[in-house]
Motif scaffolding. Structure first.
Motif, PDB file in Angstrom:
ATOM      1  N   SER A   1       0.817  -1.212   0.000  1.00 51.96           N
ATOM      2  CA  SER A   1       0.000   0.000   0.000  1.00 51.96           C
ATOM      3  C   SER A   1       0.852   1.263   0.000  1.00 51.96           C
ATOM      4  O   SER A   1       0.571   2.215  -0.735  1.00 51.96           O
ATOM      5  CB  SER A   1      -0.922   0.021   1.219  1.00 51.96           C
ATOM      6  OG  SER A   1      -1.812  -1.042   1.183  1.00 51.96           O
ATOM      7  N   LEU A   2       1.884   1.279   0.833  1.00 57.50           N
ATOM      8  CA  LEU A   2       2.730   2.465   0.908  1.00 57.50           C
ATOM      9  C   LEU A   2       3.586   2.634  -0.342  1.00 57.50           C
ATOM     10  O   LEU A   2       3.855   3.765  -0.758  1.00 57.50           O
ATOM     11  CB  LEU A   2       3.576   2.430   2.172  1.00 57.50           C
ATOM     12  CG  LEU A   2       2.771   2.460   3.487  1.00 57.50           C
ATOM     13  CD1 LEU A   2       3.709   2.440   4.690  1.00 57.50           C
ATOM     14  CD2 LEU A   2       1.829   3.648   3.541  1.00 57.50           C
ATOM     15  N   ALA A   3       3.981   1.548  -0.965  1.00 60.15           N
ATOM     16  CA  ALA A   3       4.711   1.638  -2.241  1.00 60.15           C
ATOM     17  C   ALA A   3       3.805   2.221  -3.322  1.00 60.15           C
ATOM     18  O   ALA A   3       4.244   3.062  -4.127  1.00 60.15           O
ATOM     19  CB  ALA A   3       5.234   0.268  -2.653  1.00 60.15           C
ATOM     20  N   LEU A   4       2.542   1.805  -3.350  1.00 65.08           N
ATOM     21  CA  LEU A   4       1.584   2.362  -4.307  1.00 65.08           C
ATOM     22  C   LEU A   4       1.358   3.847  -4.026  1.00 65.08           C
ATOM     23  O   LEU A   4       1.342   4.667  -4.945  1.00 65.08           O
ATOM     24  CB  LEU A   4       0.259   1.605  -4.247  1.00 65.08           C
ATOM     25  CG  LEU A   4       0.277   0.136  -4.652  1.00 65.08           C
ATOM     26  CD1 LEU A   4      -1.080  -0.512  -4.383  1.00 65.08           C
ATOM     27  CD2 LEU A   4       0.684  -0.046  -6.094  1.00 65.08           C
ATOM     28  N   ALA A   5       1.194   4.194  -2.747  1.00 66.83           N
ATOM     29  CA  ALA A   5       1.003   5.597  -2.366  1.00 66.83           C
ATOM     30  C   ALA A   5       2.203   6.442  -2.774  1.00 66.83           C
ATOM     31  O   ALA A   5       2.038   7.571  -3.252  1.00 66.83           O
ATOM     32  CB  ALA A   5       0.760   5.704  -0.862  1.00 66.83           C
TER      33      ALA A   5
ATOM     34  N   PRO B   1       7.938   7.346   8.010  1.00 65.57           N
ATOM     35  CA  PRO B   1       9.264   6.804   7.671  1.00 65.57           C
ATOM     36  C   PRO B   1       9.210   5.721   6.579  1.00 65.57           C
ATOM     37  O   PRO B   1      10.102   5.652   5.730  1.00 65.57           O
ATOM     38  CB  PRO B   1       9.764   6.211   8.992  1.00 65.57           C
ATOM     39  CG  PRO B   1       9.020   6.935  10.054  1.00 65.57           C
ATOM     40  CD  PRO B   1       7.676   7.228   9.454  1.00 65.57           C
ATOM     41  N   ARG B   2       8.164   4.916   6.593  1.00 65.29           N
ATOM     42  CA  ARG B   2       8.042   3.877   5.565  1.00 65.29           C
ATOM     43  C   ARG B   2       7.742   4.496   4.200  1.00 65.29           C
ATOM     44  O   ARG B   2       8.253   4.028   3.177  1.00 65.29           O
ATOM     45  CB  ARG B   2       6.977   2.862   5.971  1.00 65.29           C
ATOM     46  CG  ARG B   2       7.430   2.045   7.186  1.00 65.29           C
ATOM     47  CD  ARG B   2       6.391   1.071   7.638  1.00 65.29           C
ATOM     48  NE  ARG B   2       6.371  -0.078   6.745  1.00 65.29           N
ATOM     49  CZ  ARG B   2       5.546  -1.102   6.870  1.00 65.29           C
ATOM     50  NH1 ARG B   2       4.672  -1.133   7.861  1.00 65.29           N
ATOM     51  NH2 ARG B   2       5.584  -2.107   6.024  1.00 65.29           N
TER      52      ARG B   2
ATOM     53  N   ASP C   1       0.893   4.347  13.578  1.00 62.83           N
ATOM     54  CA  ASP C   1       0.935   5.778  13.818  1.00 62.83           C
ATOM     55  C   ASP C   1       1.487   6.490  12.588  1.00 62.83           C
ATOM     56  O   ASP C   1       2.519   6.089  12.047  1.00 62.83           O
ATOM     57  CB  ASP C   1       1.830   6.062  15.031  1.00 62.83           C
ATOM     58  CG  ASP C   1       1.868   7.537  15.353  1.00 62.83           C
ATOM     59  OD1 ASP C   1       2.770   8.227  14.839  1.00 62.83           O
ATOM     60  OD2 ASP C   1       0.998   7.983  16.107  1.00 62.83           O
ATOM     61  N   PRO C   2       0.816   7.557  12.133  1.00 61.32           N
ATOM     62  CA  PRO C   2       1.291   8.264  10.946  1.00 61.32           C
ATOM     63  C   PRO C   2       2.693   8.857  11.091  1.00 61.32           C
ATOM     64  O   PRO C   2       3.462   8.871  10.138  1.00 61.32           O
ATOM     65  CB  PRO C   2       0.259   9.385  10.754  1.00 61.32           C
ATOM     66  CG  PRO C   2      -0.953   8.912  11.458  1.00 61.32           C
ATOM     67  CD  PRO C   2      -0.461   8.074  12.607  1.00 61.32           C
ATOM     68  N   THR C   3       3.038   9.321  12.291  1.00 63.19           N
ATOM     69  CA  THR C   3       4.313  10.006  12.487  1.00 63.19           C
ATOM     70  C   THR C   3       5.497   9.060  12.618  1.00 63.19           C
ATOM     71  O   THR C   3       6.509   9.222  11.929  1.00 63.19           O
ATOM     72  CB  THR C   3       4.241  10.909  13.735  1.00 63.19           C
ATOM     73  OG1 THR C   3       3.141  11.801  13.587  1.00 63.19           O
ATOM     74  CG2 THR C   3       5.517  11.710  13.903  1.00 63.19           C
ATOM     75  N   ASP C   4       5.388   8.077  13.495  1.00 63.53           N
ATOM     76  CA  ASP C   4       6.570   7.250  13.758  1.00 63.53           C
ATOM     77  C   ASP C   4       6.627   5.951  12.958  1.00 63.53           C
ATOM     78  O   ASP C   4       7.631   5.241  13.001  1.00 63.53           O
ATOM     79  CB  ASP C   4       6.717   6.959  15.250  1.00 63.53           C
ATOM     80  CG  ASP C   4       5.621   6.062  15.815  1.00 63.53           C
ATOM     81  OD1 ASP C   4       4.875   5.430  15.048  1.00 63.53           O
ATOM     82  OD2 ASP C   4       5.500   6.005  17.052  1.00 63.53           O
TER      83      ASP C   4
END
Length: 86
Positions: A30-34, A72-73, A65-68
């Motif tokens: 998901s984060l790679a797509l984002a 970073p991911r 958590d969005p911040t920590d």
């Protein structure tokens, strides 16, 4: 007509849900797509995301958590963090 971010896979302005068992890489994918959407980058098949135009991404997570954790991911995936909103 559908406005595709990734032809046949991800439509612009639509909600997409990636579901599966824990620990199978859903968040990583998901984060790679984002990250690709946030910078108008290339998909795994080599095509360009939405004509190379960066776009905003909204992420909702009930676990991380969005911040920590998420930021970073996303940074590691090469995202433009200004385009990603949690």
């Amino acid at each position: 007509p559908i406005d595709w971010l990734w032809d046949g896979w991800l439509a612009r302005g639509k909600m997409h849900i990636l579901a599966g068992s824990p620990g199978t890489g859903k968040t990583t994918i998901s984060l790679a797509l984002a990250a690709t959407v946030s910078k108008g980058g290339r998909w795994p098949d080599g095509t360009v995301c939405a004509g190379g135009r960066p776009a905003n991404v909204i992420i909702w997570s009930g676990e991380d958590d969005p911040t920590d954790t998420i930021a970073p991911r996303l940074a590691a995936a090469g995202a433009d963090l200004r385009m990603v909103h949690a």
